[in-house]
Design an enzyme around this catalytic site. Structure first.
Site, short mmCIF file in Angstrom:
data_model
loop_
_atom_site.label_atom_id
_atom_site.label_comp_id
_atom_site.label_asym_id
_atom_site.label_seq_id
_atom_site.Cartn_x
_atom_site.Cartn_y
_atom_site.Cartn_z
N ARG A 1 0.87 -1.17 0.00
CA ARG A 1 0.00 0.00 0.00
C ARG A 1 0.91 1.22 0.00
O ARG A 1 1.71 1.41 0.92
CB ARG A 1 -0.91 0.01 1.23
CG ARG A 1 -1.59 1.34 1.43
CD ARG A 1 -2.71 1.29 2.44
NE ARG A 1 -3.86 0.60 1.90
CZ ARG A 1 -5.09 0.69 2.41
NH1 ARG A 1 -5.32 1.44 3.48
NH2 ARG A 1 -6.10 0.05 1.87
N HIS B 1 -7.33 0.68 -6.39
CA HIS B 1 -7.48 -0.16 -5.19
C HIS B 1 -8.21 -1.44 -5.61
O HIS B 1 -9.36 -1.68 -5.26
CB HIS B 1 -8.31 0.63 -4.16
CG HIS B 1 -8.32 0.03 -2.79
ND1 HIS B 1 -7.55 -1.06 -2.43
CD2 HIS B 1 -9.01 0.37 -1.67
CE1 HIS B 1 -7.77 -1.35 -1.16
NE2 HIS B 1 -8.66 -0.51 -0.68
N GLN C 1 -10.17 -3.93 -3.17
CA GLN C 1 -11.49 -3.49 -2.72
C GLN C 1 -12.56 -3.90 -3.73
O GLN C 1 -13.68 -4.26 -3.36
CB GLN C 1 -11.50 -1.98 -2.51
CG GLN C 1 -12.81 -1.46 -1.96
CD GLN C 1 -13.09 -1.93 -0.54
OE1 GLN C 1 -12.25 -1.75 0.32
NE2 GLN C 1 -14.25 -2.52 -0.31
N ASP D 1 -17.13 7.40 -1.77
CA ASP D 1 -15.89 7.29 -1.00
C ASP D 1 -15.62 8.68 -0.41
O ASP D 1 -16.30 9.65 -0.76
CB ASP D 1 -14.74 6.84 -1.94
CG ASP D 1 -13.44 6.52 -1.21
OD1 ASP D 1 -13.45 6.39 0.03
OD2 ASP D 1 -12.40 6.40 -1.89
N CYS E 1 -16.23 1.93 0.57
CA CYS E 1 -15.10 1.04 0.92
C CYS E 1 -14.68 1.19 2.37
O CYS E 1 -14.02 0.31 2.91
CB CYS E 1 -13.94 1.29 -0.02
SG CYS E 1 -13.24 2.96 0.08
N ARG F 1 -13.62 -8.32 2.24
CA ARG F 1 -12.19 -8.14 1.96
C ARG F 1 -11.43 -9.41 2.37
O ARG F 1 -10.50 -9.83 1.69
CB ARG F 1 -11.64 -6.93 2.74
CG ARG F 1 -12.19 -5.58 2.28
CD ARG F 1 -11.72 -5.21 0.89
NE ARG F 1 -10.27 -5.21 0.78
CZ ARG F 1 -9.48 -4.20 1.16
NH1 ARG F 1 -10.01 -3.10 1.64
NH2 ARG F 1 -8.17 -4.26 1.01
N1 NVA Z 1 -9.85 6.75 -1.57
C1 NVA Z 1 -9.48 6.32 -0.24
C2 NVA Z 1 -9.71 4.86 -0.09
C3 NVA Z 1 -9.39 4.32 1.28
C4 NVA Z 1 -9.57 2.83 1.39
C5 NVA Z 1 -8.01 6.65 0.01
O1 NVA Z 1 -7.19 6.45 -0.88
O2 NVA Z 1 -7.72 7.14 1.10
N1 CP Z 2 -11.17 -0.01 2.47
C1 CP Z 2 -9.91 -0.09 2.92
O1 CP Z 2 -8.97 -0.37 2.18
O2 CP Z 2 -9.79 0.14 4.25
P1 CP Z 2 -8.43 0.35 5.07
O3 CP Z 2 -7.84 1.68 4.62
O4 CP Z 2 -8.85 0.37 6.49
O5 CP Z 2 -7.47 -0.77 4.75
#
Ligand code: NVA
Ligand code: CP
Length: 303
Positions: free
Chosen positions: A104, A131, A134, A219, A259, A287
């Site tokens: 990540r 992502h 997800q 989101d 998500c 997930r």
């Molecule tokens: N768009 C959000 C998704 C988090 C799971 C981010 O990148 O923070």
């Molecule tokens: N939806 C998701 O990826 O959640 P986290 O940021 O908690 O991993």
């Protein structure tokens, strides 16, 4: 067998993705009966997190244990990645010791560079661009609640971010129509939109995106790394909240997803999170099951 990566939904064929969703549903049933298979005995997943996470960390770590393996958590603060060791050198070394790696991070180019120097499968666990993990959970959740998503109409309301761009790829791979409503200046990458072809429509008003949709998705207004824009974005995204009024314009049995983490009362009204039509909590749980299917797929028994 050559190493497969999962950096975006486009790395797998539509058929492979459909099979992963089916397997995720099966693994969920086995898990309920405490009958998890253990094909990853002795196998290790390296988990590199350069951003925060609740769901992704817990689901990958738990998933590996349930499949008989183990996961190692690596953060930049604790590894040499945070002290300037190159992505390529890190990939070469870490992949010589573990069986799979999930990352990540911020720039999508980092996971691409990592994968290019890794000798084991690499999974994108969120970048600024995509992502995909997800979306496996979201597609599983839709299938469980409403059946095949092919040919359905899906609405995206909010920022044209990594999740929105992943939905565009999902529209291509799972064959659904996607209407996207973003405030001006917050549209998804135009190349990704163009590659989505005529399945993708950009509209300005949330109501136009949602009209008749079977699934409505949103989101946060400000993603990880955009915290300084939070206040400004709250103003710029005025009118882009998914709430009961907006959902009343969707198809009669429409469901909605997020998500998570959510900012209740901003991009989604607080009460909607737990109203009929919300599949958000199943989406989060899935997930675990969908990533177990992914891990099993990337590291088949005997490989
Ligand atoms: N768009 C959000 C998704 C988090 C799971 C981010 O990148 O923070
Ligand atoms: N939806 C998701 O990826 O959640 P986290 O940021 O908690 O991993």
């Amino acid at each position: 067998m050559s190493t497969r990566n999962f950096l975006s939904l486009l790395d797998f064929s539509p058929e492979e993705l459909r099979l992963l969703v089916s397997r995720a549903i099966e693994l969920k049933k086995l898990n309920r009966r405490r009958a998890d298979p253990a094909p990853l005995k002795g196998r290790v997943l390296g988990m590199i997190f350069e951003k925060s996470s609740t769901r992704t960390r817990v689901s990958f770590e738990t998933g590996m244990v349930q499949l008989g393996g183990h996961a190692v958590f690596l953060s930049p603060g604790d590894t040499q990645l945070g002290r300037g060791e190159t992505v390529e050198d890190s990939a070469r070394v870490i992949s010589s010791m573990v069986d799979m790696i999930m990352i990540r991070t911020f720039a999508h180019s980092i996971v691409e560079r990592f994968a290019a120097s890794s000798s084991v499968p690499v999974i994108n666990a969120l970048t600024d661009r995509f992502h995909p993990c997800q979306l496996l959970a979201d597609m599983q959740t839709y299938r469980e609640h409403r059946g095949d998503i092919a040919g359905q109409s899906v609405a995206w309301v909010g920022d044209g971010n990594n999740m929105c761009q992943s939905y565009i790829n999902a529209a291509r791979q799972f064959d659904f129509e996607l209407r996207i409503a973003c405030p001006p200046g917050f549209e998804p990458d135009e190349n990704i939109v163009a590659e989505g072809g005529n399945r993708i429509a950009l509209v300005r008003k949330p109501a136009d995106a949602v009209a008749g949709a079977a699934l409505v998705v949103t989101d946060v207004f400000a993603s990880m790394g955009q915290e300084s824009e939070q206040q400004l974005r709250r103003q710029q995204f005025a009118g882009f909240q998914v709430n009961a009024d907006l959902m009343s314009k969707a198809a009669p049995r429409a469901i909605y997803m997020h998500c998570l983490p959510a900012h209740r009362g901003e991009e989604i009204s607080a009460e909607l999170m737990d109203s009929p039509g919300s599949v958000i909590w199943d989406e989060a749980e899935n997930r675990l099951h969908s990533q177990k299917a992914l891990l099993e797929f990337l590291l088949p028994r005997g490989s």
